[in-house]
Design an enzyme around this catalytic site. Structure first.
Site, PDB file in Angstrom:
ATOM      1  N   ASP A  92      45.507  29.803  36.713  1.00 26.85           N
ATOM      2  CA  ASP A  92      44.651  29.431  36.201  1.00 26.85           C
ATOM      3  C   ASP A  92      45.652  29.666  34.466  1.00 26.85           C
ATOM      4  O   ASP A  92      45.843  28.223  35.225  1.00 26.85           O
ATOM      5  CB  ASP A  92      43.519  30.663  35.942  1.00 26.85           C
ATOM      6  CG  ASP A  92      42.293  30.629  35.153  1.00 26.85           C
ATOM      7  OD1 ASP A  92      42.142  28.868  34.369  1.00 26.85           O
ATOM      8  OD2 ASP A  92      41.569  31.241  33.863  1.00 26.85           O
ATOM      9  N   PHE A 149      34.657  27.817  37.069  1.00 24.64           N
ATOM     10  CA  PHE A 149      34.266  29.534  37.683  1.00 24.64           C
ATOM     11  C   PHE A 149      34.339  29.993  38.819  1.00 24.64           C
ATOM     12  O   PHE A 149      32.923  29.521  39.471  1.00 24.64           O
ATOM     13  CB  PHE A 149      33.990  30.502  36.701  1.00 24.64           C
ATOM     14  CG  PHE A 149      34.259  31.652  36.831  1.00 24.64           C
ATOM     15  CD1 PHE A 149      35.459  32.548  35.639  1.00 24.64           C
ATOM     16  CD2 PHE A 149      33.465  32.291  37.937  1.00 24.64           C
ATOM     17  CE1 PHE A 149      35.558  33.293  36.601  1.00 24.64           C
ATOM     18  CE2 PHE A 149      33.718  34.265  38.002  1.00 24.64           C
ATOM     19  CZ  PHE A 149      35.097  34.615  37.414  1.00 24.64           C
ATOM     20  N   ARG A 203      32.664  38.608  47.014  1.00 28.78           N
ATOM     21  CA  ARG A 203      33.527  39.031  47.082  1.00 28.78           C
ATOM     22  C   ARG A 203      33.662  39.201  48.357  1.00 28.78           C
ATOM     23  O   ARG A 203      34.450  37.726  49.112  1.00 28.78           O
ATOM     24  CB  ARG A 203      34.722  39.938  47.220  1.00 28.78           C
ATOM     25  CG  ARG A 203      35.446  40.667  45.353  1.00 28.78           C
ATOM     26  CD  ARG A 203      36.245  41.860  45.320  1.00 28.78           C
ATOM     27  NE  ARG A 203      36.095  42.235  44.381  1.00 28.78           N
ATOM     28  CZ  ARG A 203      37.158  41.762  43.001  1.00 28.78           C
ATOM     29  NH1 ARG A 203      37.401  40.127  43.607  1.00 28.78           N
ATOM     30  NH2 ARG A 203      37.558  42.276  41.864  1.00 28.78           N
ATOM     31  N   GLU A 209      48.543  35.379  45.719  1.00 28.43           N
ATOM     32  CA  GLU A 209      47.452  35.450  44.438  1.00 28.43           C
ATOM     33  C   GLU A 209      46.329  34.518  45.519  1.00 28.43           C
ATOM     34  O   GLU A 209      46.755  33.453  44.882  1.00 28.43           O
ATOM     35  CB  GLU A 209      48.460  34.603  43.012  1.00 28.43           C
ATOM     36  CG  GLU A 209      47.476  35.127  41.805  1.00 28.43           C
ATOM     37  CD  GLU A 209      46.409  35.983  41.445  1.00 28.43           C
ATOM     38  OE1 GLU A 209      45.886  36.758  42.293  1.00 28.43           O
ATOM     39  OE2 GLU A 209      47.036  36.603  40.683  1.00 28.43           O
ATOM     40  N   ASP A 210      45.356  34.761  44.614  1.00 25.96           N
ATOM     41  CA  ASP A 210      44.093  34.164  44.746  1.00 25.96           C
ATOM     42  C   ASP A 210      43.723  32.938  43.941  1.00 25.96           C
ATOM     43  O   ASP A 210      43.439  31.677  44.269  1.00 25.96           O
ATOM     44  CB  ASP A 210      42.661  34.958  44.350  1.00 25.96           C
ATOM     45  CG  ASP A 210      42.539  35.777  43.155  1.00 25.96           C
ATOM     46  OD1 ASP A 210      43.387  35.620  42.250  1.00 25.96           O
ATOM     47  OD2 ASP A 210      41.874  36.336  42.207  1.00 25.96           O
TER      48      ASP A 210
HETATM   49  P1  5GP Z   1      45.426  33.639  34.168  1.00 26.49           P
HETATM   50  O1  5GP Z   1      46.569  34.580  34.654  1.00 26.49           O
HETATM   51  O2  5GP Z   1      46.008  32.605  35.412  1.00 26.49           O
HETATM   52  O3  5GP Z   1      44.978  33.379  33.348  1.00 26.49           O
HETATM   53  O4  5GP Z   1      44.107  34.233  35.340  1.00 26.49           O
HETATM   54  C1  5GP Z   1      44.837  34.628  36.746  1.00 26.49           C
HETATM   55  C2  5GP Z   1      43.402  35.728  37.599  1.00 26.49           C
HETATM   56  O5  5GP Z   1      42.388  35.788  36.552  1.00 26.49           O
HETATM   57  C3  5GP Z   1      43.215  35.282  38.710  1.00 26.49           C
HETATM   58  O6  5GP Z   1      44.193  36.239  39.806  1.00 26.49           O
HETATM   59  C4  5GP Z   1      41.900  36.019  38.388  1.00 26.49           C
HETATM   60  O7  5GP Z   1      41.372  37.475  39.117  1.00 26.49           O
HETATM   61  C5  5GP Z   1      40.858  35.402  37.580  1.00 26.49           C
HETATM   62  N1  5GP Z   1      40.169  34.192  37.722  1.00 26.49           N
HETATM   63  C6  5GP Z   1      40.596  33.186  37.282  1.00 26.49           C
HETATM   64  N2  5GP Z   1      40.082  32.286  37.313  1.00 26.49           N
HETATM   65  C7  5GP Z   1      39.625  33.017  38.214  1.00 26.49           C
HETATM   66  C8  5GP Z   1      37.914  32.274  38.941  1.00 26.49           C
HETATM   67  O8  5GP Z   1      37.521  31.140  38.682  1.00 26.49           O
HETATM   68  N3  5GP Z   1      37.438  32.588  39.677  1.00 26.49           N
HETATM   69  C9  5GP Z   1      37.431  34.355  39.218  1.00 26.49           C
HETATM   70  N4  5GP Z   1      37.058  34.987  39.783  1.00 26.49           N
HETATM   71  N5  5GP Z   1      38.585  34.870  38.994  1.00 26.49           N
HETATM   72  C10 5GP Z   1      39.058  33.875  38.415  1.00 26.49           C
END
Ligand code: 5GP
Length: 168
Positions: free
Chosen positions: A96, A145, A158, A92-93
């Site tokens: 959050d 972000f 990207r 996963e990238d």
């Molecule tokens: P979570 O479910 O943990 O809140 O969010 C995970 C997803 O939110 C990540 O896979 C990503 O796609 C998106 N995301 C969360 N933080 C960021 C950020 O700082 N930048 C970007 N581009 N996407 C984010």
């Protein structure tokens, strides 16, 4: 925008993560890439892995053009490989709030892999809403972000080889 992590920093950390994953899975590993954000990370990580590796791709609903999670996660692409008894690592990238990963881990755990581990390039611990296990983390970052290296803002950025912060 300013650079948070340079391309060199990322490449060096990705090599270390690949070594750690190989050490924990000497007989090979099945990587599950979470689209779209992890596609660049997956391709570097897979090429840095010394051992056997197979791949699958999943997609979940994204934030759209927002920079905050809606908290609602939806599976938009699945795969049908059999995971039973296999060593699986979710790639996963960024983690959050953790809601996306908790959801994906539950789905994949139900498919009876031998081990299910998770590898995230980035982690924002201050934003966590759920306690989610992530065995491999590339970098821990502050709550801002980020874009680049697969991560987007409204589908842009990207393709950047580094990770940057959009200044509001
Ligand atoms: P979570 O479910 O943990 O809140 O969010 C995970 C997803 O939110 C990540 O896979 C990503 O796609 C998106 N995301 C969360 N933080 C960021 C950020 O700082 N930048 C970007 N581009 N996407 C984010």
């Amino acid at each position: 925008m300013h650079t948070l992590l340079s391309a060199d920093q990322i490449q060096s950390r990705v090599r270390t993560l690949a070594e750690e994953i190989h050490r924990d899975h000497p007989n090979g590993v099945h990587l599950v890439c979470v689209l779209k954000g992890a596609f660049v990370f997956l391709s570097d990580l897979a090429r840095a892995l010394p051992g056997d590796c197979s791949l699958d791709f999943m997609a979940v609903s994204s934030y759209g053009k927002s920079t905050r999670s809606s908290g609602q996660v939806q599976l938009t692409k699945d795969f049908d490989s059999d995971l039973q008894g296999r060593d699986v690592v979710i790639v996963e990238d960024i983690v959050d709030t953790g809601l996306t990963l908790i959801y994906l881990q539950e789905i994949l755990r139900a498919r009876s892999p031998r081990h299910l581990r998770t590898c995230c390039l980035l982690s924002k611990p201050s934003r966590r809403k759920v306690d989610v296990a992530v065995e491999y983390i590339g970098f821990t970052i502050e709550d801002s972000f980020v874009v680049g290296y697969g991560l987007d803002y409204g589908e842009r950025y990207r393709n950047l080889p580094y990770i940057g912060v959009i200044e509001e």
